[in-house]
Design a protein around this motif. Structure first.
Motif, short mmCIF file in Angstrom:
data_model
loop_
_atom_site.label_atom_id
_atom_site.label_comp_id
_atom_site.label_asym_id
_atom_site.label_seq_id
_atom_site.Cartn_x
_atom_site.Cartn_y
_atom_site.Cartn_z
N LEU A 1 0.90 -1.14 0.13
CA LEU A 1 0.17 -0.17 0.02
C LEU A 1 0.87 1.14 -0.08
O LEU A 1 1.79 1.44 0.77
N LEU A 2 0.65 2.28 -0.90
CA LEU A 2 1.47 3.35 -1.17
C LEU A 2 0.29 4.44 -0.39
O LEU A 2 -0.68 4.44 -0.53
N THR A 3 1.38 5.23 0.53
CA THR A 3 0.77 6.30 1.33
C THR A 3 1.37 7.54 0.77
O THR A 3 2.65 7.66 0.51
N GLY B 1 5.64 13.41 2.12
CA GLY B 1 6.38 12.22 1.35
C GLY B 1 5.25 11.12 1.30
O GLY B 1 4.31 11.39 1.39
N ARG B 2 6.14 10.18 0.66
CA ARG B 2 5.44 8.53 0.46
C ARG B 2 5.98 7.58 1.17
O ARG B 2 7.20 7.93 1.80
N GLY B 3 5.24 6.64 1.36
CA GLY B 3 5.64 5.58 2.18
C GLY B 3 4.79 4.42 1.46
O GLY B 3 3.92 4.47 0.90
N VAL B 4 5.36 3.06 1.84
CA VAL B 4 4.93 1.86 1.33
C VAL B 4 4.79 1.10 2.58
O VAL B 4 5.61 0.93 3.82
N LYS C 1 6.23 -0.74 7.85
CA LYS C 1 6.72 0.38 6.81
C LYS C 1 7.84 0.08 6.00
O LYS C 1 9.08 0.02 6.75
N ILE C 2 7.79 -0.32 4.75
CA ILE C 2 8.91 -1.01 4.24
C ILE C 2 9.64 -0.06 3.39
O ILE C 2 10.90 -0.10 2.69
N GLY D 1 5.40 4.76 -7.54
CA GLY D 1 5.63 4.18 -6.08
C GLY D 1 7.14 4.58 -5.83
O GLY D 1 7.89 5.11 -6.66
N ILE D 2 7.52 3.99 -4.54
CA ILE D 2 8.95 4.06 -4.33
C ILE D 2 9.18 2.41 -3.72
O ILE D 2 8.30 1.53 -3.45
N GLY D 3 10.57 2.41 -3.38
CA GLY D 3 10.92 1.15 -2.85
C GLY D 3 10.66 -0.11 -3.82
O GLY D 3 10.69 0.18 -4.90
N PRO D 4 10.03 -1.12 -3.37
CA PRO D 4 9.69 -2.22 -4.21
C PRO D 4 8.75 -1.99 -5.43
O PRO D 4 8.83 -2.87 -6.24
N ILE D 5 8.11 -1.02 -5.24
CA ILE D 5 7.18 -0.52 -6.26
C ILE D 5 7.53 0.87 -7.01
O ILE D 5 6.67 1.55 -7.67
#
Length: 184
Positions: A48-50, A55-58, A66-67, A87-91
């Motif tokens: 889930l992207l926030t 900023g953004r979080g996953v 929170k990853i 997205g960020i990180g894995p997405i």
């Protein structure tokens, strides 16, 4: 209009409150200050992207962790008017459909036939109602089994793309329900 509000309020009084519908677990509530939008990955249904004012979080909805996190407030990665965000990180390679402050929507039915309905007879406070297959909270003879699972000032609410998670978001937090494993 007053009679319609009274009719709706009367219908909703028949629906019991419970924090957890049958077949689901109330999994986690996570604080996210200044939340504006959220969106589920279509590639990784548990992510889930926030999007918030900071900023953004996953969030991994399987673990509640929170990853990924960034603190960039705005950039070309964010398009609230087209309801999309990179997205960020894995997405990080995925454009995520978002829902929240600028509109949008999340799935309100899953592949099990369960539904989510938001109603607001006491607007701006909304009720989030979960219903099993074949039920409807707004038709008296079809309300059996429907449950009021949350009441708040929602930014958005809905199912993940695979129907295994329910999320309800406000400007300050996210509540996640997780479908329970079925033992055969």
């Amino acid at each position: 209009m007053f009679n319609q509000k009274n009719r709706l309020s009367g219908l909703l009084k028949n629906i019991p409150k419970s924090s957890t519908p049958s077949g689901w677990d109330l999994f986690v509530k996570i604080a996210v200050g200044g939340l504006t939008e959220i969106g589920f990955s279509r590639q990784y249904h548990n992510l889930l992207l926030t999007v918030s004012s900071s900023g953004r979080g996953v969030i991994d909805c399987d673990s509640g962790e929170k990853i990924a996190r960034d603190y960039e407030e705005y950039g070309d990665w964010y398009d609230p008017f087209n309801l999309s965000c990179l997205g960020i990180g894995p997405i990080s390679e995925e454009i995520i459909a978002i829902s929240g402050l600028c509109g949008g929507g999340m799935p309100t039915v899953n592949h099990y036939g369960e539904t989510l309905t938001r109603v607001a007879p006491e607007w701006p406070i909304e009720e989030l109602i979960w219903c099993p297959l074949g039920k409807d909270p707004l038709i008296e003879q079809f309300q059996a089994g429907c449950i009021k699972i949350a009441s708040d000032y929602f930014r958005c609410a809905g199912f993940s793309w695979n129907g295994e998670f329910i999320v309800a978001a406000t400007s300050s937090d996210i509540t996640i329900w997780k479908k329970t494993a079925i033992n055969l």
